[in-house]
Motif scaffolding. Sequence first.
Motif, PDB file in Angstrom:
ATOM      1  N   LEU A  25       0.750  -1.878  -9.185  1.00 12.90           N
ATOM      2  CA  LEU A  25       0.738  -1.760  -7.724  1.00 12.90           C
ATOM      3  C   LEU A  25       0.218  -0.391  -7.295  1.00 12.90           C
ATOM      4  O   LEU A  25      -0.601  -0.287  -6.384  1.00 12.90           O
ATOM      5  N   ARG A  26       0.667   0.667  -7.967  1.00 15.13           N
ATOM      6  CA  ARG A  26       0.195   2.022  -7.643  1.00 15.13           C
ATOM      7  C   ARG A  26      -1.314   2.135  -7.862  1.00 15.13           C
ATOM      8  O   ARG A  26      -2.030   2.716  -7.046  1.00 15.13           O
ATOM      9  N   PHE A  74      -3.547  -0.255  -7.786  1.00 13.09           N
ATOM     10  CA  PHE A  74      -4.243  -1.035  -6.763  1.00 13.09           C
ATOM     11  C   PHE A  74      -4.291  -0.277  -5.428  1.00 13.09           C
ATOM     12  O   PHE A  74      -5.330  -0.213  -4.770  1.00 13.09           O
ATOM     13  N   LEU A  75      -3.149   0.310  -5.028  1.00  4.21           N
ATOM     14  CA  LEU A  75      -3.112   1.044  -3.752  1.00  4.21           C
ATOM     15  C   LEU A  75      -3.992   2.292  -3.784  1.00  4.21           C
ATOM     16  O   LEU A  75      -4.618   2.637  -2.778  1.00  4.21           O
ATOM     17  N   ARG A  76      -4.076   2.952  -4.916  1.00  7.38           N
ATOM     18  CA  ARG A  76      -4.973   4.112  -5.027  1.00  7.38           C
ATOM     19  C   ARG A  76      -6.431   3.704  -4.842  1.00  7.38           C
ATOM     20  O   ARG A  76      -7.217   4.419  -4.217  1.00  7.38           O
ATOM     21  N   GLU A  77      -6.796   2.532  -5.410  1.00  6.69           N
ATOM     22  CA  GLU A  77      -8.156   2.026  -5.208  1.00  6.69           C
ATOM     23  C   GLU A  77      -8.424   1.745  -3.733  1.00  6.69           C
ATOM     24  O   GLU A  77      -9.504   2.031  -3.219  1.00  6.69           O
ATOM     25  N   GLN A  78      -7.421   1.159  -3.053  1.00  9.95           N
ATOM     26  CA  GLN A  78      -7.585   0.836  -1.635  1.00  9.95           C
ATOM     27  C   GLN A  78      -7.724   2.092  -0.783  1.00  9.95           C
ATOM     28  O   GLN A  78      -8.452   2.108   0.205  1.00  9.95           O
ATOM     29  N   ILE A  79      -7.028   3.136  -1.165  1.00 10.13           N
ATOM     30  CA  ILE A  79      -7.147   4.407  -0.433  1.00 10.13           C
ATOM     31  C   ILE A  79      -8.568   4.932  -0.521  1.00 10.13           C
ATOM     32  O   ILE A  79      -9.136   5.384   0.476  1.00 10.13           O
TER      33      ILE A  79
END
Length: 145
Positions: free
Chosen positions: A13-14, A16-21
């Motif tokens: 999850l971390r 994935f969220l870093r990629e989205q940022i």
Amino acid sequence: MGEAVEPDPFSKLRAFLREQIELAPSRKPTALEAVKAVLPEIKELKAKCRTDAEIGEFLARMGVKLSVGTLRQYIQTATRELAGRKPVRRRGKAKAKSAAKAPRAPAEHRPGPQPRSAAERDPVPTRGHAPASSALGHRMSNKDL
């Protein structure tokens, strides 16, 4: 003696969220932020006798579209914040609270209708006629007849 360490359940999850940022587009600054950023230039234009409408047109050419009234409010807000003061918020509830905090006079000191004693009442009419003041009112009772 080597214990197996459990993998972090949130590692995917971390990641994935870093990629989205990284993929997220940057946010466009608000009109108020734009006015704050160029406040010194706006002040110089005003010093050179430019009107708020002209300054608004200059900002609109660069993509910051504001009405003249909103531009004036933003200039005031930005000037206050630059001076280190809190921005003023004017809303109906705030006014109602400040009015409610005003001290009220005790009931015995408040002006208003006071009950009249029997001595202060109009004298009893002579010969069965009511005084003109009570007879001319729109409310009549049996005692006025």
